[in-house]
Motif scaffolding. Structure first.
Motif, short mmCIF file in Angstrom:
data_model
loop_
_atom_site.label_atom_id
_atom_site.label_comp_id
_atom_site.label_asym_id
_atom_site.label_seq_id
_atom_site.Cartn_x
_atom_site.Cartn_y
_atom_site.Cartn_z
N ALA A 31 0.83 -1.21 0.00
CA ALA A 31 0.00 0.00 0.00
C ALA A 31 0.87 1.26 0.00
N ASP A 32 1.93 1.26 0.79
CA ASP A 32 2.84 2.41 0.83
C ASP A 32 3.46 2.65 -0.54
N ILE A 33 3.91 1.61 -1.19
CA ILE A 33 4.50 1.77 -2.51
C ILE A 33 3.46 2.29 -3.50
N LEU A 34 2.27 1.71 -3.47
CA LEU A 34 1.21 2.12 -4.39
C LEU A 34 0.79 3.57 -4.16
N LEU A 35 0.75 4.00 -2.91
CA LEU A 35 0.27 5.34 -2.59
C LEU A 35 1.35 6.41 -2.60
N ASN A 36 2.58 6.05 -2.23
CA ASN A 36 3.61 7.06 -2.01
C ASN A 36 4.88 6.92 -2.85
N ARG A 37 5.14 5.74 -3.40
CA ARG A 37 6.42 5.52 -4.07
C ARG A 37 6.27 5.07 -5.51
N TRP A 38 5.05 5.02 -5.99
CA TRP A 38 4.77 4.52 -7.35
C TRP A 38 5.28 5.53 -8.34
N LEU A 39 6.30 5.18 -9.09
CA LEU A 39 6.92 6.11 -10.01
C LEU A 39 6.45 5.93 -11.44
N ALA A 40 5.66 4.91 -11.68
CA ALA A 40 5.11 4.68 -13.01
C ALA A 40 3.77 5.40 -13.12
N SER A 41 3.29 5.55 -14.34
CA SER A 41 1.97 6.14 -14.54
C SER A 41 0.92 5.19 -13.99
N PRO A 42 0.01 5.69 -13.16
CA PRO A 42 -1.02 4.80 -12.61
C PRO A 42 -2.02 4.40 -13.69
N GLY A 43 -2.37 3.14 -13.67
CA GLY A 43 -3.36 2.61 -14.60
C GLY A 43 -4.52 2.00 -13.83
N LYS A 44 -5.39 1.31 -14.55
CA LYS A 44 -6.56 0.69 -13.93
C LYS A 44 -6.16 -0.34 -12.88
N LYS A 45 -5.11 -1.09 -13.16
CA LYS A 45 -4.70 -2.13 -12.21
C LYS A 45 -4.06 -1.51 -10.96
N HIS A 46 -3.42 -0.36 -11.13
CA HIS A 46 -2.87 0.37 -9.99
C HIS A 46 -3.99 0.77 -9.04
N THR A 47 -5.06 1.31 -9.58
CA THR A 47 -6.21 1.71 -8.77
C THR A 47 -6.82 0.51 -8.06
N ALA A 48 -6.97 -0.59 -8.78
CA ALA A 48 -7.52 -1.81 -8.19
C ALA A 48 -6.62 -2.34 -7.07
N ALA A 49 -5.32 -2.27 -7.26
CA ALA A 49 -4.38 -2.75 -6.24
C ALA A 49 -4.43 -1.88 -4.99
N ARG A 50 -4.53 -0.57 -5.17
CA ARG A 50 -4.67 0.32 -4.01
C ARG A 50 -5.90 -0.04 -3.20
N LYS A 51 -7.01 -0.22 -3.89
CA LYS A 51 -8.26 -0.58 -3.21
C LYS A 51 -8.13 -1.92 -2.49
N ALA A 52 -7.54 -2.90 -3.16
CA ALA A 52 -7.40 -4.23 -2.56
C ALA A 52 -6.53 -4.18 -1.30
N CYS A 53 -5.42 -3.47 -1.35
CA CYS A 53 -4.54 -3.37 -0.18
C CYS A 53 -5.21 -2.62 0.96
N LEU A 54 -5.87 -1.52 0.65
CA LEU A 54 -6.54 -0.75 1.69
C LEU A 54 -7.69 -1.54 2.31
N ASN A 55 -8.37 -2.35 1.51
CA ASN A 55 -9.42 -3.20 2.06
C ASN A 55 -8.86 -4.19 3.08
N VAL A 56 -7.73 -4.80 2.77
CA VAL A 56 -7.11 -5.75 3.71
C VAL A 56 -6.72 -5.02 5.00
N LEU A 57 -6.14 -3.85 4.87
CA LEU A 57 -5.73 -3.10 6.05
C LEU A 57 -6.92 -2.71 6.92
N GLN A 58 -8.09 -2.61 6.31
CA GLN A 58 -9.31 -2.29 7.06
C GLN A 58 -10.04 -3.55 7.52
N GLY A 59 -9.46 -4.72 7.23
CA GLY A 59 -10.07 -5.98 7.64
C GLY A 59 -11.20 -6.43 6.74
#
Length: 87
Positions: A31-59
């Motif tokens: 989640a930290d890499i996706l939100l703060n360190r991602w140096l590539a252009s964000p795409g659809k899968k980037h958005t999906a990965a952020r959501k998936a990681c944040l969902n896990v962190l929220q249980g």
């Protein structure tokens, strides 16, 4: 926050230098890499990965789905590092 370990670590390259490789083995790290360190252009899968990681962190999600989403986002961005199991 419910940080959990991935069953199998994954790795991605930092595009800025091309030499820094992050070995990612926890959901919070992904989640930290996706939100703060991602140096590539964000795409659809980037958005999906952020959501998936944040969902896990929220249980609210499964760790395996978060890892899969992270790997797919890194592959989409061209920064996934695949290790040779024999090398």
């Amino acid at each position: 926050m419910q940080d959990q370990r991935f069953e199998t670590p994954s790795a991605c390259r930092a595009r800025q230098s091309g030499h820094t490789i992050y070995t990612v083995d926890r959901v919070a790290q992904a989640a930290d890499i996706l939100l703060n360190r991602w140096l590539a252009s964000p795409g659809k899968k980037h958005t999906a990965a952020r959501k998936a990681c944040l969902n896990v962190l929220q249980g609210l999600g499964a760790v395996r789905h978060a890892r899969k989403a992270f790997v797919e986002a890194a592959a989409e961005a061209g920064i996934l590092v695949e290790h040779d199991p024999f090398g």
